[in-house]
Design a protein around this motif. Structure first.
Motif, PDB file in Angstrom:
ATOM      1  N   VAL A 173       0.820  -1.218   0.000  1.00 29.04           N
ATOM      2  CA  VAL A 173       0.000   0.000   0.000  1.00 29.04           C
ATOM      3  C   VAL A 173       0.853   1.266   0.000  1.00 29.04           C
ATOM      4  N   ASP A 174       2.166   1.134   0.199  1.00 25.03           N
ATOM      5  CA  ASP A 174       3.048   2.300   0.187  1.00 25.03           C
ATOM      6  C   ASP A 174       3.390   2.771  -1.227  1.00 25.03           C
ATOM      7  N   TRP A 175       3.163   1.952  -2.233  1.00 29.18           N
ATOM      8  CA  TRP A 175       3.559   2.341  -3.591  1.00 29.18           C
ATOM      9  C   TRP A 175       2.810   3.575  -4.086  1.00 29.18           C
ATOM     10  N   LEU A 176       1.504   3.639  -3.868  1.00 27.16           N
ATOM     11  CA  LEU A 176       0.739   4.792  -4.364  1.00 27.16           C
ATOM     12  C   LEU A 176       1.237   6.109  -3.775  1.00 27.16           C
ATOM     13  N   PRO A 177       1.314   6.264  -2.452  1.00 27.24           N
ATOM     14  CA  PRO A 177       1.802   7.541  -1.934  1.00 27.24           C
ATOM     15  C   PRO A 177       3.276   7.796  -2.258  1.00 27.24           C
ATOM     16  N   THR A 178       4.071   6.749  -2.378  1.00 29.38           N
ATOM     17  CA  THR A 178       5.486   6.927  -2.704  1.00 29.38           C
ATOM     18  C   THR A 178       5.646   7.464  -4.116  1.00 29.38           C
ATOM     19  N   LEU A 179       4.901   6.917  -5.056  1.00 33.28           N
ATOM     20  CA  LEU A 179       5.029   7.366  -6.443  1.00 33.28           C
ATOM     21  C   LEU A 179       4.314   8.690  -6.696  1.00 33.28           C
ATOM     22  N   VAL A 180       3.126   8.862  -6.128  1.00 33.29           N
ATOM     23  CA  VAL A 180       2.382  10.106  -6.342  1.00 33.29           C
ATOM     24  C   VAL A 180       2.963  11.256  -5.521  1.00 33.29           C
ATOM     25  N   LYS A 190       2.289   4.864   3.211  1.00 32.70           N
ATOM     26  CA  LYS A 190       3.255   5.887   3.610  1.00 32.70           C
ATOM     27  C   LYS A 190       4.109   6.270   2.408  1.00 32.70           C
ATOM     28  N   ASP A 191       4.357   7.570   2.256  1.00 31.68           N
ATOM     29  CA  ASP A 191       5.260   8.045   1.205  1.00 31.68           C
ATOM     30  C   ASP A 191       6.683   7.719   1.640  1.00 31.68           C
ATOM     31  N   GLN A 192       7.328   6.806   0.940  1.00 26.00           N
ATOM     32  CA  GLN A 192       8.678   6.376   1.299  1.00 26.00           C
ATOM     33  C   GLN A 192       9.723   6.799   0.277  1.00 26.00           C
ATOM     34  N   TRP A 193       9.401   7.775  -0.559  1.00 25.74           N
ATOM     35  CA  TRP A 193      10.339   8.201  -1.596  1.00 25.74           C
ATOM     36  C   TRP A 193      11.657   8.691  -0.993  1.00 25.74           C
ATOM     37  N   ASN A 194      11.604   9.515   0.045  1.00 28.11           N
ATOM     38  CA  ASN A 194      12.841  10.019   0.650  1.00 28.11           C
ATOM     39  C   ASN A 194      13.682   8.890   1.237  1.00 28.11           C
ATOM     40  N   ALA A 195      13.035   7.880   1.802  1.00 32.01           N
ATOM     41  CA  ALA A 195      13.774   6.737   2.347  1.00 32.01           C
ATOM     42  C   ALA A 195      14.407   5.917   1.227  1.00 32.01           C
ATOM     43  N   LEU A 196      13.671   5.673   0.148  1.00 28.73           N
ATOM     44  CA  LEU A 196      14.202   4.894  -0.976  1.00 28.73           C
ATOM     45  C   LEU A 196      15.353   5.589  -1.685  1.00 28.73           C
ATOM     46  N   THR A 197      15.300   6.911  -1.728  1.00 31.34           N
ATOM     47  CA  THR A 197      16.308   7.677  -2.475  1.00 31.34           C
ATOM     48  C   THR A 197      17.399   8.247  -1.578  1.00 31.34           C
ATOM     49  N   LEU A 198      17.398   7.855  -0.310  1.00 30.08           N
ATOM     50  CA  LEU A 198      18.430   8.273   0.646  1.00 30.08           C
ATOM     51  C   LEU A 198      18.500   9.792   0.793  1.00 30.08           C
ATOM     52  N   GLN A 199      17.350  10.451   0.714  1.00 29.48           N
ATOM     53  CA  GLN A 199      17.307  11.909   0.782  1.00 29.48           C
ATOM     54  C   GLN A 199      16.810  12.392   2.135  1.00 29.48           C
ATOM     55  N   THR A 200      17.197  11.709   3.191  1.00 27.58           N
ATOM     56  CA  THR A 200      16.769  12.108   4.521  1.00 27.58           C
ATOM     57  C   THR A 200      17.849  11.776   5.540  1.00 27.58           C
ATOM     58  N   THR A 201      17.914  12.562   6.582  1.00 27.27           N
ATOM     59  CA  THR A 201      18.819  12.265   7.689  1.00 27.27           C
ATOM     60  C   THR A 201      18.024  11.936   8.941  1.00 27.27           C
ATOM     61  N   ASP A 202      16.737  12.193   8.909  1.00 31.86           N
ATOM     62  CA  ASP A 202      15.847  11.926  10.040  1.00 31.86           C
ATOM     63  C   ASP A 202      15.548  10.433  10.103  1.00 31.86           C
ATOM     64  N   ASP A 203      15.786   9.803  11.267  1.00 26.81           N
ATOM     65  CA  ASP A 203      15.584   8.357  11.395  1.00 26.81           C
ATOM     66  C   ASP A 203      14.146   7.950  11.121  1.00 26.81           C
ATOM     67  N   GLU A 204      13.176   8.791  11.498  1.00 29.51           N
ATOM     68  CA  GLU A 204      11.773   8.470  11.235  1.00 29.51           C
ATOM     69  C   GLU A 204      11.493   8.444   9.737  1.00 29.51           C
ATOM     70  N   ASP A 205      12.116   9.330   8.977  1.00 31.07           N
ATOM     71  CA  ASP A 205      11.933   9.337   7.525  1.00 31.07           C
ATOM     72  C   ASP A 205      12.674   8.167   6.863  1.00 31.07           C
ATOM     73  N   LYS A 206      13.779   7.707   7.465  1.00 32.51           N
ATOM     74  CA  LYS A 206      14.514   6.574   6.914  1.00 32.51           C
ATOM     75  C   LYS A 206      13.684   5.291   7.006  1.00 32.51           C
ATOM     76  N   HIS A 207      12.903   5.193   8.093  1.00 31.99           N
ATOM     77  CA  HIS A 207      12.095   3.987   8.326  1.00 31.99           C
ATOM     78  C   HIS A 207      10.679   4.413   8.749  1.00 31.99           C
ATOM     79  N   PRO A 208       9.865   4.878   7.783  1.00 33.61           N
ATOM     80  CA  PRO A 208       8.527   5.373   8.123  1.00 33.61           C
ATOM     81  C   PRO A 208       7.588   4.333   8.707  1.00 33.61           C
ATOM     82  N   ARG A 209       7.829   3.069   8.495  1.00 38.79           N
ATOM     83  CA  ARG A 209       6.927   2.027   9.007  1.00 38.79           C
ATOM     84  C   ARG A 209       7.446   1.483  10.310  1.00 38.79           C
TER      85      ARG A 209
END
Length: 137
Positions: A92-99, A118-137
Motif C-alpha cells: 500500500v506504500d507504492w501509491l503515496p510513494t510514487l504520487v 506511507k510516502d517512502q520516496w525520501n527513504a528509498l532515495t536516501l534523501q533524509t537524515t531523520d531516522d523516522e523518515d529513513k524507516h517510516p513504518r
C-alpha cells in the motif's frame, strides 16, 4: 526469470525510443512469497521457491511476506543507485510513494481518510537524515 528480463528490456527499449525513459520509474515487486507446494497442471512441482527464507504464501514467516523488488529510473539520485532498502515497505506504500514522492503531489491523496500507505520516496532515495523518515513504518 528470463521472461521477466526480456519484458523489462523490451519495455525499457520502447520507453527510450519514444523519449519517455528519462521521466519513467520502473517498479518490479510482488505482494507475497511463493507457494512451493501448489500443484496444478502448469507447475506440477510447485510454483516457486522462497529459499533460503522460512515459510510460504499465507504464512507470516519471511518466506510468506518478504519478497524481492527493485526500482529503476534515471530520476533516482546517484547515491541511491545500487543500494538496498533495509526498511519495511508494504504494497500500500507504492501509491503515496510514487504520487507524493516522485510527482510531489501528495495533495492528491491527503484528503482520503482511510488511506493507509506511507510516502517512502525520501527513504528509498536516501534523501533524509531523520531516522523516522529513513524507516517510516
Amino acid at each position: 526469470t528470463y521472461m521477466l528480463d526480456e519484458t523489462i528490456a523490451n519495455m525499457t527499449s520502447v520507453l527510450q525510443e519514444t523519449g519517455m525513459y528519462e521521466n519513467s520509474i520502473i517498479v518490479v515487486a510482488s505482494d507475497n512469497g511463493a507457494n512451493p507446494i501448489q500443484q496444478n497442471t502448469t507447475t506440477p512441482g510447485g510454483s516457486g521457491s522462497n529459499f533460503p527464507l522460512r515459510g510460504m504464501k499465507g504464512y507470516l514467516f519471511d518466506g510468506g511476506v518478504r519478497v524481492p523488488a527493485f526500482v529503476h529510473s534515471p530520476l533516482l539520485p546517484e547515491a541511491a543507485v545500487g543500494t538496498t532498502f533495509e526498511g519495511l515497505f508494504h504494497v500500500v506504500d507504492w501509491l503515496p510513494t510514487l504520487v507524493g514522492g516522485v510527482m510531489g503531489a501528495s495533495s492528491l491523496y491527503n484528503h482520503v481518510q482511510l488511506f493507509d500507505g506511507k510516502d517512502q520516496w525520501n527513504a528509498l532515495t536516501l534523501q533524509t537524515t531523520d531516522d523516522e523518515d529513513k524507516h517510516p513504518r
